[in-house]
Design a protein around this motif. Structure first.
Motif, PDB file in Angstrom:
ATOM      1  N   HIS A 251      12.308  40.595  -2.270  1.00 52.11           N
ATOM      2  CA  HIS A 251      13.469  39.807  -1.869  1.00 52.11           C
ATOM      3  C   HIS A 251      14.535  39.849  -2.959  1.00 52.11           C
ATOM      4  CE1 HIS A 251      10.653  38.069   1.026  1.00 52.11           C
ATOM      5  NE2 HIS A 251       9.890  37.676   0.022  1.00 52.11           N
ATOM      6  N   ASP A 252      15.778  39.800  -2.543  1.00 51.39           N
ATOM      7  CA  ASP A 252      16.869  39.615  -3.499  1.00 51.39           C
ATOM      8  C   ASP A 252      16.970  38.121  -3.762  1.00 51.39           C
ATOM      9  OD1 ASP A 252      19.153  39.444  -4.982  1.00 51.39           O
ATOM     10  OD2 ASP A 252      20.488  40.248  -3.433  1.00 51.39           O
ATOM     11  N   LEU A 253      16.310  37.656  -4.820  1.00 51.31           N
ATOM     12  CA  LEU A 253      16.193  36.222  -5.037  1.00 51.31           C
ATOM     13  C   LEU A 253      17.517  35.532  -5.338  1.00 51.31           C
ATOM     14  CD1 LEU A 253      12.822  35.874  -6.981  1.00 51.31           C
ATOM     15  CD2 LEU A 253      13.275  35.665  -4.539  1.00 51.31           C
ATOM     16  N   SER A 254      18.538  36.304  -5.640  1.00 53.17           N
ATOM     17  CA  SER A 254      19.855  35.687  -5.838  1.00 53.17           C
ATOM     18  C   SER A 254      20.392  35.123  -4.527  1.00 53.17           C
ATOM     19  CB  SER A 254      20.843  36.707  -6.410  1.00 53.17           C
ATOM     20  OG  SER A 254      21.103  37.743  -5.471  1.00 53.17           O
ATOM     21  N   GLN A 255      19.797  35.542  -3.414  1.00 50.24           N
ATOM     22  CA  GLN A 255      20.234  35.097  -2.098  1.00 50.24           C
ATOM     23  C   GLN A 255      19.261  34.107  -1.461  1.00 50.24           C
ATOM     24  OE1 GLN A 255      23.295  36.047  -0.972  1.00 50.24           O
ATOM     25  NE2 GLN A 255      23.399  36.986  -3.005  1.00 50.24           N
TER      26      GLN A 255
END
Length: 241
Positions: free
Chosen positions: A64-68
């Protein structure tokens, strides 16, 4: 506002949070560490991942793109929530973590562990999140409480015998903008201790002893309390770290 979430745990509170997020967020993943929760979450239509506390959390960022994403640490055991929060914060400096706590001691530990926001597991906690997401008019306000530095508060106001709104229908004051507060729930004195959320269409004539649960700034809450003839017996000030 980020529209993706990872929910760790699948107890009653996590289930209610995840169920509501599922309808309004683009992606919601459930992370559990036992097969019973795994099967229950799958049965309810969620994307589920098994995790172990010894996992290399860097793998999480590969999937996952954890910034999102917002992470909800909602495990049943407070000690596990603390350990999970420490582990996630050690691996990810910037990920936003909301943790649930059963008591003040655990709340303090979770803040130290690195949670951005700690929510007390009161009777109303999960339902309040449901209310936030179901009622667009309050989304921005509750977003500020959850995710930003804010002086907004959640308070309960008990109506006195002499309150000027006794006999008034709750719907007649919910949308009155002059007070600058939002009424999100009522505790009917005849049905205590049940919280009844205003977005559900519940309506009745207000009686002495009824409790209004409101969101607003401290001064506006005081003005509202004085205007309607009530008393603030308690409040919950959910502020960011």
């Amino acid at each position: 506002m980020m529209k993706n979430a990872l929910v760790f745990g699948y107890n009653e509170f996590a289930m209610q949070i995840a169920s509501q997020l599922k309808d309004s967020y683009e992606e919601v993943f459930i992370y559990v560490h036992n097969q019973d929760d795994n099967l229950r979450a799958q049965k309810n239509g969620f994307e589920v991942r098994l995790f172990d506390f010894g996992d290399d959390w860097e793998d999480l960022n590969h999937e996952h793109d954890l910034s999102q994403f917002i992470i909800f640490s909602a495990l049943h055991d407070d000690a596990e929530n603390v350990f999970l929060t420490i582990s996630l914060r050690a691996s990810f400096d910037d990920v936003y973590i909301i943790a649930l706590a059963k008591n003040q001691e655990s709340s303090n530990k979770l803040k130290i562990a690195g949670a951005n926001k700690v929510l007390p597991v009161l009777q109303m906690t999960a339902n309040l999140i449901v209310e936030i997401l179901e009622k667009p008019v309050v989304t921005d306000v509750l977003h500020e409480i959850l995710y930003e530095e804010s002086d907004l508060q959640i308070a309960q106001i008990t109506l006195s015998e002499t309150s000027g709104i006794i006999g008034t229908k709750i719907e007649d004051i919910i949308y009155n903008e002059q007070y600058g507060v939002i009424i999100i729930a009522i505790v009917d004195h005849e049905l205590q201790p049940t919280f009844i959320f205003t977005a559900k269409g519940y309506n009745h004539h207000l009686d002495p002893g009824d409790i209004l649960v409101v969101v607003g700034y401290e001064q506006e809450i005081k003005v509202f309390r004085d205007a309607i003839g009530g008393s603030c017996e308690a409040d919950w000030n959910h502020r960011s770290r």
